[in-house]
Design a protein around this motif. Sequence first.
Motif, PDB file in Angstrom:
ATOM      1  N   THR A  75       0.845  -1.192   0.000  1.00 27.39           N
ATOM      2  CA  THR A  75       0.000   0.000   0.000  1.00 27.39           C
ATOM      3  C   THR A  75       0.883   1.244   0.000  1.00 27.39           C
ATOM      4  O   THR A  75       1.865   1.321   0.739  1.00 27.39           O
ATOM      5  CB  THR A  75      -0.912   0.007   1.233  1.00 27.39           C
ATOM      6  N   PHE A  76       0.522   2.230  -0.811  1.00 30.49           N
ATOM      7  CA  PHE A  76       1.314   3.448  -0.909  1.00 30.49           C
ATOM      8  C   PHE A  76       0.421   4.589  -1.386  1.00 30.49           C
ATOM      9  O   PHE A  76      -0.677   4.378  -1.897  1.00 30.49           O
ATOM     10  CB  PHE A  76       2.495   3.265  -1.869  1.00 30.49           C
ATOM     11  N   THR A  77       0.935   5.801  -1.230  1.00 35.63           N
ATOM     12  CA  THR A  77       0.227   7.006  -1.667  1.00 35.63           C
ATOM     13  C   THR A  77       1.011   7.673  -2.793  1.00 35.63           C
ATOM     14  O   THR A  77       2.239   7.708  -2.772  1.00 35.63           O
ATOM     15  CB  THR A  77       0.071   7.994  -0.499  1.00 35.63           C
ATOM     16  N   THR A  78       0.273   8.214  -3.766  1.00 32.76           N
ATOM     17  CA  THR A  78       0.892   8.955  -4.860  1.00 32.76           C
ATOM     18  C   THR A  78       0.339  10.370  -4.906  1.00 32.76           C
ATOM     19  O   THR A  78      -0.741  10.650  -4.360  1.00 32.76           O
ATOM     20  CB  THR A  78       0.625   8.277  -6.217  1.00 32.76           C
ATOM     21  N   VAL A  79       1.087  11.242  -5.578  1.00 30.38           N
ATOM     22  CA  VAL A  79       0.637  12.607  -5.846  1.00 30.38           C
ATOM     23  C   VAL A  79       0.575  12.779  -7.368  1.00 30.38           C
ATOM     24  O   VAL A  79       1.114  11.952  -8.117  1.00 30.38           O
ATOM     25  CB  VAL A  79       1.570  13.652  -5.201  1.00 30.38           C
ATOM     26  N   PRO A  80      -0.084  13.819  -7.847  1.00 30.02           N
ATOM     27  CA  PRO A  80      -0.253  13.969  -9.302  1.00 30.02           C
ATOM     28  C   PRO A  80       1.036  13.890 -10.112  1.00 30.02           C
ATOM     29  O   PRO A  80       1.059  13.289 -11.194  1.00 30.02           O
ATOM     30  CB  PRO A  80      -0.920  15.340  -9.429  1.00 30.02           C
ATOM     31  N   THR A  81       2.120  14.469  -9.621  1.00 32.95           N
ATOM     32  CA  THR A  81       3.352  14.446 -10.397  1.00 32.95           C
ATOM     33  C   THR A  81       3.900  13.028 -10.569  1.00 32.95           C
ATOM     34  O   THR A  81       4.637  12.762 -11.527  1.00 32.95           O
ATOM     35  CB  THR A  81       4.426  15.331  -9.748  1.00 32.95           C
ATOM     36  N   ASP A  82       3.551  12.119  -9.678  1.00 29.88           N
ATOM     37  CA  ASP A  82       4.007  10.734  -9.811  1.00 29.88           C
ATOM     38  C   ASP A  82       3.436  10.083 -11.067  1.00 29.88           C
ATOM     39  O   ASP A  82       4.027   9.147 -11.618  1.00 29.88           O
ATOM     40  CB  ASP A  82       3.588   9.911  -8.593  1.00 29.88           C
ATOM     41  N   HIS A  83       2.283  10.545 -11.520  1.00 34.91           N
ATOM     42  CA  HIS A  83       1.570   9.975 -12.668  1.00 34.91           C
ATOM     43  C   HIS A  83       1.907  10.665 -13.983  1.00 34.91           C
ATOM     44  O   HIS A  83       1.438  10.244 -15.038  1.00 34.91           O
ATOM     45  CB  HIS A  83       0.056  10.126 -12.459  1.00 34.91           C
ATOM     46  N   ALA A  84       2.698  11.720 -13.930  1.00 30.21           N
ATOM     47  CA  ALA A  84       2.717  12.701 -15.021  1.00 30.21           C
ATOM     48  C   ALA A  84       3.388  12.238 -16.303  1.00 30.21           C
ATOM     49  O   ALA A  84       3.300  12.941 -17.314  1.00 30.21           O
ATOM     50  CB  ALA A  84       3.374  13.994 -14.542  1.00 30.21           C
ATOM     51  N   ASN A  85       4.064  11.090 -16.321  1.00 31.36           N
ATOM     52  CA  ASN A  85       4.694  10.672 -17.567  1.00 31.36           C
ATOM     53  C   ASN A  85       3.678  10.290 -18.634  1.00 31.36           C
ATOM     54  O   ASN A  85       3.950  10.415 -19.827  1.00 31.36           O
ATOM     55  CB  ASN A  85       5.649   9.504 -17.333  1.00 31.36           C
ATOM     56  N   CYS A  86       2.503   9.822 -18.202  1.00 31.52           N
ATOM     57  CA  CYS A  86       1.457   9.426 -19.152  1.00 31.52           C
ATOM     58  C   CYS A  86       0.342  10.462 -19.149  1.00 31.52           C
ATOM     59  O   CYS A  86      -0.413  10.564 -18.173  1.00 31.52           O
ATOM     60  CB  CYS A  86       0.898   8.051 -18.806  1.00 31.52           C
ATOM     61  N   SER A  87       0.232  11.206 -20.212  1.00 32.33           N
ATOM     62  CA  SER A  87      -0.790  12.251 -20.272  1.00 32.33           C
ATOM     63  C   SER A  87      -2.194  11.675 -20.379  1.00 32.33           C
ATOM     64  O   SER A  87      -3.156  12.295 -19.917  1.00 32.33           O
ATOM     65  CB  SER A  87      -0.514  13.172 -21.466  1.00 32.33           C
ATOM     66  N   VAL A  88      -2.331  10.492 -20.976  1.00 33.26           N
ATOM     67  CA  VAL A  88      -3.652   9.863 -21.073  1.00 33.26           C
ATOM     68  C   VAL A  88      -4.169   9.526 -19.681  1.00 33.26           C
ATOM     69  O   VAL A  88      -5.287   9.898 -19.303  1.00 33.26           O
ATOM     70  CB  VAL A  88      -3.592   8.588 -21.947  1.00 33.26           C
ATOM     71  N   GLY A  89      -3.358   8.806 -18.895  1.00 39.95           N
ATOM     72  CA  GLY A  89      -3.778   8.437 -17.548  1.00 39.95           C
ATOM     73  C   GLY A  89      -3.953   9.634 -16.640  1.00 39.95           C
ATOM     74  O   GLY A  89      -4.851   9.657 -15.796  1.00 39.95           O
TER      75      GLY A  89
END
Length: 246
Positions: A75-89
């Motif tokens: 279990t872990f927490t993410t922030v928006p910048t963690d996802h930012a490589n994929c613009s679709v997601g």
Amino acid sequence: MTTTTSTTHTAWPEIAERLTRALHPLAAPVAITFLDSPAAGVPAFDAAMPDPMPDGRTGRVAAGCVFWMHATERTFTTVPTDHANCSVGSYTHGLLSLEEAATHADIGALVESGWVSPEAFPSIPAVTTPPAFIAYGPLAETPVNPSVVLLRLNAQGMMVMTDALPDLRIEGKPQCHIIAVAHEHGRVAASVGCALSRARTGMGAHALTCAIPAGIAAEVTGLVERAAGVDAVVTRYAAMDAQRFR
């Protein structure tokens, strides 16, 4: 924006076990939780970020759907910048506006290839209120009530889902938008997957995904168990009947 449901967090291990017993998923059921603040005691996903691309894209994983794979283990927490490589997601999860996504090179590559048209983007479901944090982890261990339960299934498991839910929404690309369908519309949604996600996650060719709104997870689990039970009766009958032809 923290999602609340009628199911207490103490019930999620039981729901995870029941879904696993009925569907025999390819991986442990995953809890996805959209949050205004980080969940107490849940560590941040801390993988290193690679150098950004010329358009500024980088993240802690290649795409948000990669977090689904890690979430079967911890279990872990993410922030928006963690996802930012994929613009679709980032768009489907409400982390990036459509206008900003359209300026990124990965979207340009997808449009140029013919994988998606610019006209199609506005119709792709997306989370409407940007989350400050998104937590991921095994459903059986979730410390908070999730927003969405994600399953990774084979064809037989999906057969049971369609038996249980005749109005199950079956989606195509991009795979990640089923999270938005479940979260925003309260619909159980399945995906046949997409080439973009399979390449980035390593998800097998035989794998399918299904997103269940957490607020109706207990009800859906009961329907799935009933369908699995009926299929078991039919399977035993068919196997015995087939003996005549051997």
